[in-house]
Motif scaffolding. Structure first.
Motif, mmCIF file in Angstrom:
data_model
loop_
_atom_site.group_PDB
_atom_site.id
_atom_site.type_symbol
_atom_site.label_atom_id
_atom_site.label_comp_id
_atom_site.label_asym_id
_atom_site.label_seq_id
_atom_site.Cartn_x
_atom_site.Cartn_y
_atom_site.Cartn_z
ATOM 1 N N ARG A 208 0.814 -1.221 0.000
ATOM 2 C CA ARG A 208 0.000 0.000 0.000
ATOM 3 C C ARG A 208 0.846 1.269 0.000
ATOM 4 N N GLU A 209 2.121 1.136 0.393
ATOM 5 C CA GLU A 209 3.034 2.283 0.366
ATOM 6 C C GLU A 209 4.255 1.877 -0.459
ATOM 7 N N PRO A 210 4.244 2.126 -1.755
ATOM 8 C CA PRO A 210 5.360 1.671 -2.599
ATOM 9 C C PRO A 210 6.732 2.107 -2.092
ATOM 10 N N SER A 211 6.792 3.280 -1.435
ATOM 11 C CA SER A 211 8.106 3.767 -0.991
ATOM 12 C C SER A 211 8.714 2.860 0.080
ATOM 13 N N PHE B 51 9.172 -0.075 -0.186
ATOM 14 C CA PHE B 51 9.976 -1.088 -0.881
ATOM 15 C C PHE B 51 11.468 -0.793 -0.722
ATOM 16 N N TYR C 195 14.536 -3.436 -0.404
ATOM 17 C CA TYR C 195 15.747 -3.389 -1.227
ATOM 18 C C TYR C 195 16.996 -3.354 -0.345
ATOM 19 N N PHE D 141 14.093 -7.918 -7.918
ATOM 20 C CA PHE D 141 13.408 -6.806 -7.240
ATOM 21 C C PHE D 141 12.259 -6.260 -8.090
ATOM 22 N N ALA D 142 12.455 -6.232 -9.393
ATOM 23 C CA ALA D 142 11.383 -5.721 -10.256
ATOM 24 C C ALA D 142 10.143 -6.621 -10.157
ATOM 25 N N PHE E 153 8.593 -6.135 -6.752
ATOM 26 C CA PHE E 153 7.844 -4.879 -6.688
ATOM 27 C C PHE E 153 6.514 -5.012 -7.433
ATOM 28 N N ARG F 241 1.802 -7.138 -3.979
ATOM 29 C CA ARG F 241 0.492 -7.343 -3.348
ATOM 30 C C ARG F 241 0.164 -8.827 -3.188
ATOM 31 N N ARG F 242 0.918 -9.665 -3.879
ATOM 32 C CA ARG F 242 0.665 -11.107 -3.761
ATOM 33 C C ARG F 242 1.324 -11.687 -2.522
ATOM 34 N N LEU G 26 9.020 -1.882 -15.899
ATOM 35 C CA LEU G 26 9.084 -0.779 -14.931
ATOM 36 C C LEU G 26 9.981 0.354 -15.410
ATOM 37 N N GLY G 27 10.692 0.132 -16.520
ATOM 38 C CA GLY G 27 11.586 1.176 -17.024
ATOM 39 C C GLY G 27 12.826 1.348 -16.167
ATOM 40 N N ILE G 28 13.271 0.271 -15.540
ATOM 41 C CA ILE G 28 14.463 0.332 -14.699
ATOM 42 C C ILE G 28 15.708 0.426 -15.579
ATOM 43 N N GLU H 7 17.161 3.759 -8.751
ATOM 44 C CA GLU H 7 16.176 3.443 -9.784
ATOM 45 C C GLU H 7 14.874 2.925 -9.161
ATOM 46 N N PHE H 8 15.008 1.997 -8.206
ATOM 47 C CA PHE H 8 13.796 1.452 -7.581
ATOM 48 C C PHE H 8 13.075 2.513 -6.742
ATOM 49 N N ARG I 101 12.952 5.627 -7.523
ATOM 50 C CA ARG I 101 12.240 6.441 -8.513
ATOM 51 C C ARG I 101 10.937 5.757 -8.939
ATOM 52 N N ALA J 40 9.266 3.499 -7.286
ATOM 53 C CA ALA J 40 8.333 3.475 -6.158
ATOM 54 C C ALA J 40 7.663 4.831 -5.994
ATOM 55 N N GLU K 4 3.809 5.845 -6.034
ATOM 56 C CA GLU K 4 3.232 6.546 -4.885
ATOM 57 C C GLU K 4 2.382 7.717 -5.371
ATOM 58 N N SER L 12 12.846 1.180 -23.560
ATOM 59 C CA SER L 12 13.251 1.089 -22.162
ATOM 60 C C SER L 12 12.166 1.452 -21.161
ATOM 61 N N VAL L 13 11.119 2.088 -21.598
ATOM 62 C CA VAL L 13 10.100 2.560 -20.660
ATOM 63 C C VAL L 13 8.749 1.983 -21.057
ATOM 64 N N SER L 14 7.967 1.587 -20.061
ATOM 65 C CA SER L 14 6.630 1.107 -20.377
ATOM 66 C C SER L 14 5.645 1.582 -19.314
#
Lengths: 192, 254
Positions: A14-17, A19, A23, A52-53, A56, A60-61, A99-101, B15-16, B18, B20, B24, B137-139
């Protein structure tokens, strides 16, 4: 309240930050986990990032609460990716791309530090000893199949045995070498 | 004992963080959870209100009596109807990401080799997901309900700036790719800068890739139909690549 990997992973749904704590807890040990199994820092980096991707993406699972459940969940993803890497010879990057990492570049200093942390010199020595300790039949079968990458049919023909026997020799040899590598994931660091 | 520092892990952590932070700021899932039990009418009203507040849409009402949402361009395909898929099938010449090819993606638009792709993937938890790949690179992705909220009653949606390649945002001519999707009747999209000449994508069919000047501040995108009638304007002044341009070799001020 102490932030543990399990609670942080749960909170990240519920709070992505949150994560970031996940990490911090797992990144170093996952990189080393992959490095010890691939001997390739670029592959280890990509596998760490994809782990990690996916974590992330699917956070929720995660239904657990404890750190042990979080370990099992994270390392479940890691092992699946490692298995895919072993079968396909390339790292899956779907979640990273989605995720565009951007994958960071690898500096010379990083390479030396990770090799040292992963204890690769010692590990190579142990694998080398274990390889030398294999029976002649097993060592030859492993060399033909893994180093020379021959198909099992050709391995069998060279060894003048059935394909089934060739497979069994390679399998037993690999199992003995695997015993040398510690496959138990380390415990995560706990942040507070 | 201090553990040795590993720079690549720090960089990956940034990166992660960013990613996240982006989630948010746009918590699609949590919004659905909040309205999940509410009547659909409330959801629609809330979505429209949110779109008006967040998306910076100008007050240019669609002039057609029958509104065809952008979502309608994709809804049938997402539902499994392959008779009218969006865009074109991928060819060997497209520089599509591997995952787009693996998922049977389609090419919506392409400019100077930079493509806008769309894929559909069935999931147990969220139904069929529609994901747009902005270059390589971005989706951006979501299920059709997520997109329907965002597309509702719009002729033009800006998906954002993408990348030319991993870690490459601006080309040697100081341009960056700007991506968007459009309703079926939109045939051209014009990018207007704060100053100077504008840039137009013609023959638009469901989406566009505009190679925008990274050295100039952007103002708005304007969608037109075949008759030249203005259908919608979108504010894009928040997309400002000038700082990144300064850090990019060869991307000097005009």
């Amino acid at each position: 309240m102490a932030r543990t990997p399990g609670s942080s992973l749960r909170r990240a749904s519920r709070e992505p930050s949150a994560f970031a704590d996940v990490y911090s807890a797992y990144s170093r040990q996952l990189l080393i986990f992959f490095m010890r199994r691939t001997f390739d820092l670029e592959a280890a980096r990509d596998l760490t990032a994809e782990t990690f991707a996916q974590a992330f993406r699917d956070r929720r699972r995660f239904r657990g609460r404890s750190d042990r459940e979080a370990d099992a969940w994270i390392y479940g993803i890691a092992r699946n990716l490692l298995s895919h890497y072993g079968r396909k010879g390339r790292v899956e990057r779907k979640a990273v791309e989605r995720l565009g990492i951007q994958l960071p570049s690898i500096g010379v200093g990083d390479y030396e530090r990770v090799v040292e942390l992963a204890g690769l010199a010692e590990l190579r020595e142990r694998v080398s000893h274990a390889f030398a300790d294999l029976s002649d039949d097993q060592r030859l079968a492993l060399r033909l199949r893994v180093i020379e990458e021959l198909p099992y049919a050709e391995v069998a023909e060279t060894l003048r045995v059935s394909e089934q026997t060739a497979r069994a020799r390679v399998s037993r040899a690999l199992r003995r070498l695997t015993d040398v590598v510690d496959l138990t994931p380390p415990s995560p660091e706990v942040t507070s | 004992v201090t553990e040795p520092h590993i720079q690549l892990l720090d960089d990956l952590g940034v990166e992660f963080a960013r990613v996240a932070a982006n989630h948010e700021r746009s918590p699609r899932r949590s919004r659905r959870w909040v309205f999940g039990a509410a009547p659909r009418r409330v959801l629609v009203i809330a979505s429209c209100a949110l779109a008006l507040v967040v998306c910076g849409t100008y007050a240019v009402p669609p002039t057609r009596a029958a509104i065809e949402s952008i979502a309608d361009s994709f809804a049938g395909w997402v539902a499994g109807d392959d008779d009218q898929p969006p865009g074109r099938a991928l060819s060997g010449g497209n520089a599509a990401p591997d995952w787009v090819r693996e998922q049977g993606g389609r090419l919506i638009a392409e400019t100077d080799g930079v493509g806008l792709y769309v894929t559909r993937v069935k999931t147990e938890e969220r139904g069929t997901l529609l994901t747009f790949a902005l270059g390589n690179s971005v989706s951006v992705g979501g299920n059709i309900d997520d997109w329907r909220e965002r597309f509702d009653r719009h002729a033009l949606i800006v998906l954002g700036a993408g990348q030319l390649a991993p870690q490459v945002s601006i080309d040697e001519r100081g341009r960056f790719p700007l991506f968007g999707v459009t309703a079926r009747w939109v045939t051209s999209v014009k990018l207007v800068y704060e100053e100077g000449s504008s840039l137009t994508a013609d023959d638009v069919d469901g989406g566009f890739v505009l190679m925008a000047d990274a050295r100039r501040p952007l103002r708005e995108l304007i969608a037109h139909d075949a008759a030249g009638q203005e259908l919608e304007r979108r504010d894009v002044s928040h997309i400002d690549m000038r700082d990144l341009c300064k850090q990019t070799p060869g991307c000097a001020a005009p």
